[in-house]
Design a protein around this motif. Structure first.
Motif, PDB file in Angstrom:
ATOM      1  N   LYS A   1     -26.382  22.297  -4.955  1.00 28.27           N
ATOM      2  CA  LYS A   1     -27.732  22.172  -4.417  1.00 28.27           C
ATOM      3  C   LYS A   1     -28.695  21.879  -5.559  1.00 28.27           C
ATOM      4  O   LYS A   1     -28.747  22.603  -6.554  1.00 28.27           O
ATOM      5  N   THR A   2     -29.464  20.828  -5.415  1.00 28.76           N
ATOM      6  CA  THR A   2     -30.377  20.414  -6.473  1.00 28.76           C
ATOM      7  C   THR A   2     -31.651  21.245  -6.443  1.00 28.76           C
ATOM      8  O   THR A   2     -32.256  21.435  -5.381  1.00 28.76           O
ATOM      9  N   LEU A   3     -32.064  21.717  -7.602  1.00 27.56           N
ATOM     10  CA  LEU A   3     -33.272  22.521  -7.712  1.00 27.56           C
ATOM     11  C   LEU A   3     -34.514  21.631  -7.739  1.00 27.56           C
ATOM     12  O   LEU A   3     -34.462  20.471  -8.136  1.00 27.56           O
ATOM     13  N   GLY A   4     -35.643  22.212  -7.344  1.00 26.65           N
ATOM     14  CA  GLY A   4     -36.914  21.513  -7.468  1.00 26.65           C
ATOM     15  C   GLY A   4     -37.186  20.557  -6.329  1.00 26.65           C
ATOM     16  O   GLY A   4     -36.675  20.696  -5.228  1.00 26.65           O
ATOM     17  N   ARG A   5     -37.978  19.552  -6.633  1.00 24.42           N
ATOM     18  CA  ARG A   5     -38.445  18.574  -5.651  1.00 24.42           C
ATOM     19  C   ARG A   5     -38.255  17.182  -6.220  1.00 24.42           C
ATOM     20  O   ARG A   5     -37.676  17.015  -7.298  1.00 24.42           O
ATOM     21  N   GLU A   6     -38.742  16.153  -5.515  1.00 23.97           N
ATOM     22  CA  GLU A   6     -38.735  14.825  -6.122  1.00 23.97           C
ATOM     23  C   GLU A   6     -39.602  14.863  -7.374  1.00 23.97           C
ATOM     24  O   GLU A   6     -40.702  15.420  -7.375  1.00 23.97           O
ATOM     25  N   LEU A   7     -39.113  14.245  -8.437  1.00 24.26           N
ATOM     26  CA  LEU A   7     -39.707  14.445  -9.759  1.00 24.26           C
ATOM     27  C   LEU A   7     -41.062  13.758  -9.905  1.00 24.26           C
ATOM     28  O   LEU A   7     -41.228  12.598  -9.516  1.00 24.26           O
ATOM     29  N   ALA A   8     -42.004  14.483 -10.497  1.00 25.91           N
ATOM     30  CA  ALA A   8     -43.334  13.923 -10.720  1.00 25.91           C
ATOM     31  C   ALA A   8     -43.973  14.426 -12.003  1.00 25.91           C
ATOM     32  O   ALA A   8     -44.642  13.668 -12.698  1.00 25.91           O
ATOM     33  N   THR A   9     -43.786  15.700 -12.340  1.00 26.03           N
ATOM     34  CA  THR A   9     -44.452  16.299 -13.502  1.00 26.03           C
ATOM     35  C   THR A   9     -43.443  16.587 -14.607  1.00 26.03           C
ATOM     36  O   THR A   9     -42.232  16.524 -14.405  1.00 26.03           O
ATOM     37  N   ILE A  10     -43.949  16.944 -15.771  1.00 26.63           N
ATOM     38  CA  ILE A  10     -43.071  17.264 -16.895  1.00 26.63           C
ATOM     39  C   ILE A  10     -42.164  18.435 -16.546  1.00 26.63           C
ATOM     40  O   ILE A  10     -40.980  18.444 -16.891  1.00 26.63           O
ATOM     41  N   ALA A  11     -42.684  19.410 -15.811  1.00 26.13           N
ATOM     42  CA  ALA A  11     -41.853  20.548 -15.412  1.00 26.13           C
ATOM     43  C   ALA A  11     -40.733  20.112 -14.477  1.00 26.13           C
ATOM     44  O   ALA A  11     -39.602  20.599 -14.567  1.00 26.13           O
ATOM     45  N   ASP A  12     -41.027  19.166 -13.590  1.00 27.64           N
ATOM     46  CA  ASP A  12     -40.001  18.651 -12.672  1.00 27.64           C
ATOM     47  C   ASP A  12     -38.864  17.984 -13.434  1.00 27.64           C
ATOM     48  O   ASP A  12     -37.679  18.249 -13.190  1.00 27.64           O
ATOM     49  N   TYR A  13     -39.221  17.087 -14.340  1.00 27.85           N
ATOM     50  CA  TYR A  13     -38.192  16.341 -15.072  1.00 27.85           C
ATOM     51  C   TYR A  13     -37.373  17.258 -15.974  1.00 27.85           C
ATOM     52  O   TYR A  13     -36.156  17.092 -16.110  1.00 27.85           O
ATOM     53  N   ARG A  14     -38.034  18.233 -16.584  1.00 28.35           N
ATOM     54  CA  ARG A  14     -37.297  19.172 -17.433  1.00 28.35           C
ATOM     55  C   ARG A  14     -36.296  19.983 -16.614  1.00 28.35           C
ATOM     56  O   ARG A  14     -35.160  20.193 -17.035  1.00 28.35           O
ATOM     57  N   LEU A  15     -36.718  20.431 -15.450  1.00 27.24           N
ATOM     58  CA  LEU A  15     -35.823  21.229 -14.603  1.00 27.24           C
ATOM     59  C   LEU A  15     -34.611  20.418 -14.174  1.00 27.24           C
ATOM     60  O   LEU A  15     -33.479  20.921 -14.190  1.00 27.24           O
ATOM     61  N   ARG A  16     -34.829  19.148 -13.827  1.00 28.80           N
ATOM     62  CA  ARG A  16     -33.706  18.311 -13.386  1.00 28.80           C
ATOM     63  C   ARG A  16     -32.721  18.067 -14.532  1.00 28.80           C
ATOM     64  O   ARG A  16     -31.497  18.158 -14.355  1.00 28.80           O
ATOM     65  N   LEU A  17     -33.233  17.743 -15.703  1.00 32.15           N
ATOM     66  CA  LEU A  17     -32.361  17.544 -16.864  1.00 32.15           C
ATOM     67  C   LEU A  17     -31.609  18.817 -17.202  1.00 32.15           C
ATOM     68  O   LEU A  17     -30.413  18.799 -17.514  1.00 32.15           O
ATOM     69  N   ASN A  18     -32.304  19.938 -17.133  1.00 28.76           N
ATOM     70  CA  ASN A  18     -31.695  21.242 -17.397  1.00 28.76           C
ATOM     71  C   ASN A  18     -30.516  21.481 -16.460  1.00 28.76           C
ATOM     72  O   ASN A  18     -29.417  21.854 -16.897  1.00 28.76           O
ATOM     73  N   GLN A  19     -30.719  21.261 -15.165  1.00 31.30           N
ATOM     74  CA  GLN A  19     -29.652  21.531 -14.207  1.00 31.30           C
ATOM     75  C   GLN A  19     -28.477  20.566 -14.380  1.00 31.30           C
ATOM     76  O   GLN A  19     -27.315  20.983 -14.366  1.00 31.30           O
ATOM     77  N   TYR A  20     -28.747  19.281 -14.551  1.00 27.32           N
ATOM     78  CA  TYR A  20     -27.662  18.315 -14.731  1.00 27.32           C
ATOM     79  C   TYR A  20     -26.800  18.672 -15.944  1.00 27.32           C
ATOM     80  O   TYR A  20     -25.579  18.547 -15.919  1.00 27.32           O
TER      81      TYR A  20
END
Length: 618
Positions: A268-287
């Protein structure tokens, strides 16, 4: 905690001597070489640091920074903590192992993430100090070839990127990070290497052994496990890993077999569709928690492209965002395209071992690696850099109607000119192979219509590339492609030209394209499609597309490209199961290109494949 005096002499020495520690962490610098104003600027934070220092006696998880020398690679906003008299000493965790990338003949970038441990993160004024060492032997014995210390902090998501210098060309190295305040706390050991110097004779590149690239694209966390990376790391002899776009995916949709639910398989992917620096960091972190991806980064240096911003990106927007009131409303954050793109590039720069690019060239990432006289590896940006409008889901008919316009460009005038000059320079300097890494399928593919988000939406631009290769008689060009979530292998020739190109013999071609499927993202033939059903589609496609020699649309995977002075060999790997972590894969097809032939060797793939459909069997 070590007792510390805050005397003016000690504090003054610290304030003047700590800059180098931050400067070595490239994550603090601007990702753009000529835009230092985008770096982390600590002068504005000096008052905060000193104010905190006065409270120091109340804390037990810090110590004096005196005695440490920062040598960091500066990062995005350039904020360094050079004036901080303290560093964190409460322990750290190397949460995402290590990585390396963008190898030169005398240097390579090393990466890690050092997150403070304990009941709470340190005050934002307090950096973490990390040391590194790089050795020429896997036992890490003797004197390191290069070493140093660097600071990181929450400002760059506790990532750290340093440049190891003074290395020998074409040499393997082993590296490790440690906590400055407790050297017993170490990271895993990473393996990396340098490339050959540009003038190294072709037969001496890679110490006389064939050079192998592992080539990937399109990883979507919710669609399955990144087993392709693990297979490449453990079951191939790849020297360098190349990624051709969509290292992460911005959206949350899942387009997979109904039986493969992302939550049920732990994806399950965390967060939402990416838009902010926090979003992109969270996605990279999880991947980067995927075991196979971690293993692949430890195994070899990476050369990457296409900092994922959002789906169907072009120079002024994406499928759901642009710099208008409507385009800015796609996300609860209200992020417009420009802000979104800058956030994506910043996070990518922090989390990936990639070198700085030039802001004067609109976030340029296109670059060239001269690897001896064996090859040039030319990495293009066919997604972000000055790309004219693509299919943003509501414009397919419009894009198809203008795809032949001469002025329409996929790369932009400046990159296109640079690309042509690079191809010609590679030929003139005597390199045998020209390997072109880019994101989207180059060859014309009629799939009962054309994918206008690929080169089929920029046909005049494609013709200019082919004309340059033919007119300048540039041989041994191999284009590597991703994005399509399926496997395609083709001769390079003018589309629909059966007068000068023979699809059976390959006569008249000017090169070859190897396009790879996705690591996990679902098939272009249909989510969860089985091999038999996919082969029926492939049978039609190889019949109606003259240049297309092999099509396969069911399996997720990757391919390797092995080069020597006489041949290029591409081996495609298929993952049997991505619903759990495993290394269960098989080689689905192998293709040979002979130097000077400018076409796939016949019979293509030896006349037989383990998956997919050849134009000519046997």
């Amino acid at each position: 905690m070590l007792p510390v005096l805050l005397g003016t002499v000690v504090l003054g020495a610290v304030l003047t001597g700590a800059t180098e520690l931050f400067d070595r962490n490239l994550a603090y610098s601007s990702p753009f070489a000529n835009a230092p104003h985008l770096s982390h600027n600590t002068r504005a934070l000096k008052a905060r640091h000193i104010a905190f220092a006065k409270r120091q006696s109340q804390l037990d998880d810090t110590r004096s920074s005196h005695g440490f020398t920062d040598e960091h690679y500066p990062t995005f906003y350039g904020g360094d903590f050079s004036t901080s008299p303290w560093i964190y000493s409460g322990g750290i965790n190397f949460t995402h192992s290590v990585a390396s990338g963008d190898p030169f003949d005398d240097s390579v970038l090393l990466w890690t993430r050092a997150v403070p441990i304990g009941s709470a993160l340190p005050d934002q004024s307090i950096p973490v100090c990390v040391s590194f060492k790089i050795f020429s032997n896997e036992k890490l014995s003797g004197r390191p070839v290069d070493s140093g210390e660097a600071f990181t902090s929450y400002d760059v998501d506790f990532t750290l990127k340093v440049e190891a210098k003074n290395l020998k060309p074409d040499t393997s190295y082993w590296f490790q990070f440690a906590d400055c305040t407790n050297p017993k706390t170490t990271s895993p050991v990473g393996t990396t290497r340098t490339i050959s110097s540009p003038n190294t004779p072709a037969h001496q590149v890679n110490r006389g052994k064939p050079l192998t690239f592992a080539v990937f694209s399109c990883s979507r966390y919710q669609d399955g496990y990144f087993n392709a990376y693990g297979v490449a790391a453990h079951n191939t002899s790849a020297d360098i890993f190349v990624h051709l776009g969509d290292y992460v995916v911005a959206c949350l949709e899942q387009f997979v077999d109904v039986d493969l639910d992302s939550a049920k398989i732990g994806r399950k992917t965390l967060g939402r569709e990416l838009a902010t620096i926090a979003d992109y960091r969270l996605r990279l972190n999880q991947y980067r928690t995927d075991v196979s991806l971690l293993d692949a980064h430890v195994k070899a240096p990476w050369i990457t492209d296409d900092h994922e911003v959002a789906d169907q990106a072009w120079k002024a927007g994406t499928a759901d965002s642009n710099d208008t009131s409507v385009g800015c409303s796609f996300s609860p954050s209200g992020a417009c395209f420009t802000d979104r793109k800058l956030a994506a590039v910043r996070a990518y720069h922090e989390w990936m071992p990639i070198r700085q690019v030039d802001p004067d060239d609109k976030l340029r990432i296109w670059r060239n690696f001269q690897i001896g006289k064996l090859l040039d590896l030319t990495m293009l940006d066919t997604r972000q850099y000055d790309r004219d409008i693509t299919d943003v889901r509501s414009t397919s008919l419009l894009i198809d109607s203008i795809a032949d316009e001469e002025s329409r460009s996929l790369m932009g005038t400046e990159q296109e000119s640079w690309f042509f000059d690079t191809l010609s320079a590679s030929k003139n300097r005597g390199a045998i192979w020209r390997i072109v890494g880019q994101q989207i399928v180059f060859t014309q593919l009629n799939e009962s219509g054309f994918d206008v988000d690929a080169w089929d939406g920029y046909r005049a631009n494609r013709e200019r590339v082919l004309n340059h290769l033919y007119n300048e008689r540039i041989s041994n060009t191999i284009i590597l492609s991703g994005d399509s979530h399926a496997n395609w292998v083709s001769d390079l020739a003018h589309p629909n030209d059966t007068k000068t190109y023979d699809p059976i013999t390959g006569k008249g071609a000017i090169g070859v394209e190897f396009a790879g499927t996705a690591v996990t993202s679902s098939s272009a033939f249909g989510a969860g499609i089985q091999p038999a059903a996919a082969d029926k589609i492939s049978q039609v496609l190889v019949g109606i597309n003259e240049d297309l020699q092999w099509s396969e649309g069911s399996y997720r995977g990757f391919f390797t490209l092995t080069l020597n002075t006489t041949t290029a060999v591409a081996t495609y790997y298929a993952m049997r199961n991505i619903s759990n972590p495993n290394l269960n894969a098989f080689a689905s097809a192998t293709f040979v290109v002979e130097a000077g032939a400018n076409k796939l060797a016949r019979p293509v793939a030896g006349g037989s494949v383990q998956a997919g459909v050849l134009k000519v069997q046997g």
